[in-house]
Design an enzyme around this catalytic site. Sequence first.
Site, mmCIF file in Angstrom:
data_model
loop_
_atom_site.group_PDB
_atom_site.id
_atom_site.type_symbol
_atom_site.label_atom_id
_atom_site.label_comp_id
_atom_site.label_asym_id
_atom_site.label_seq_id
_atom_site.Cartn_x
_atom_site.Cartn_y
_atom_site.Cartn_z
ATOM 1 N N CYS A 142 -66.283 -46.394 -24.873
ATOM 2 C CA CYS A 142 -65.020 -46.469 -24.416
ATOM 3 C C CYS A 142 -64.034 -45.545 -24.804
ATOM 4 O O CYS A 142 -63.891 -45.171 -25.267
ATOM 5 C CB CYS A 142 -64.170 -47.519 -24.007
ATOM 6 S SG CYS A 142 -63.308 -47.505 -22.410
ATOM 7 N N LYS B 255 -72.640 -51.345 -28.366
ATOM 8 C CA LYS B 255 -72.992 -51.035 -27.090
ATOM 9 C C LYS B 255 -72.035 -49.286 -27.237
ATOM 10 O O LYS B 255 -71.136 -49.602 -27.565
ATOM 11 C CB LYS B 255 -72.686 -50.555 -25.492
ATOM 12 C CG LYS B 255 -72.356 -50.031 -24.492
ATOM 13 C CD LYS B 255 -72.368 -50.459 -23.059
ATOM 14 C CE LYS B 255 -72.705 -49.723 -21.634
ATOM 15 N NZ LYS B 255 -72.119 -48.458 -21.413
ATOM 16 N N GLY C 288 -73.906 -49.503 -13.526
ATOM 17 C CA GLY C 288 -72.810 -49.431 -13.672
ATOM 18 C C GLY C 288 -72.322 -49.140 -12.056
ATOM 19 O O GLY C 288 -72.211 -49.987 -11.392
#
Length: 337
Positions: free
Chosen positions: A99, A138, A232
């Site tokens: 992120c 991730k 997503g």
Amino acid sequence: MTSPYEKGGKIFAVAPMIDWTDRHCRFLHRQLSREALLYTEMVVADAIIHGPRDRLLGHHLQEHPVALQVGGSDPAKLAEAVRIAEDYRYDEINLNVGCPSDRVQSGTFGACLMLTPDVVAAGVAAMKAATALPVTVKCRIGVDEQDPEVALPELMEKVLEAGADAIWIHARKAWLKGLSPKENRDIPPLDYEIVYRMKQRFSDVFIGINGGIKTLEEAEQHLRHVDGVMLGRAAYGDTAILADVDQRIYGRPQASPDWSALRDTMMAYAETHIAGGGRLQQVTRHMVGLFSGMTGARRFRQILSSDAAKPGAGPEVIAAAFAAVDFSCGETEALSA
């Protein structure tokens, strides 16, 4: 519970998305696919340790298989967060190393951890020591000026040595300097081939791919090269795509979606949520993408967006929205819908 990775075979997942994949979103998604692996929003380790745990970690039993994504860089805090989360019976714990948001960078975790693979490895090792659940990572293919051909395999080698059970790779760099989080979702070019090469290099490791995948056709193409595929925004904005996942990806018998049953299930779910002090809009905001392109979809969105926000709104708003959709017509609305 059986780990999704113990079953073998391919995995289709809906990506963890901050402010989107909350418990209400996941409950809806589970009604459309029994098999898809669902992820929570990222929950920071400090919040799990010190915050309202039931609100942050609670979920409906129907959500399984469901993975908890954790953010953090301190091994001790990550381990404590995992020990706390064990009581909530998740199927997997995933560490966020991808992120690029400002608040993630300020906390020294997320994509900036690509720059410190030893820190990531220490976190994974601590998490593995704290739980018997699969611990996965991730990540991005790199950040800023990193060479992905060097940075990505270095990170993978270290976290795998630390015990990571699987690696999900968003096939873009993250630019921590110069691009906003939104721009980081679109501007850095996609490089699916490097993910394919990582699967060839780490052939015994579960490798999943994420980033810019919009259709199940594209998902199927990726699954020829890697073990898992993660959608997503495409799965969120065109939610009905999930109704085809079980048949297309998992080979389950094809069944036409029972939209009236979905309506009734979501009405009952909303009624329970409202009775517990929640608001209808907290549930329905995740439903607006259900019938994208179908006749009546625009009116469906209007009803859910406006009427659900009114004081005292109840499950009858969901019924009214579904009544606006023509399920018997295969024609789509105009592009301006």
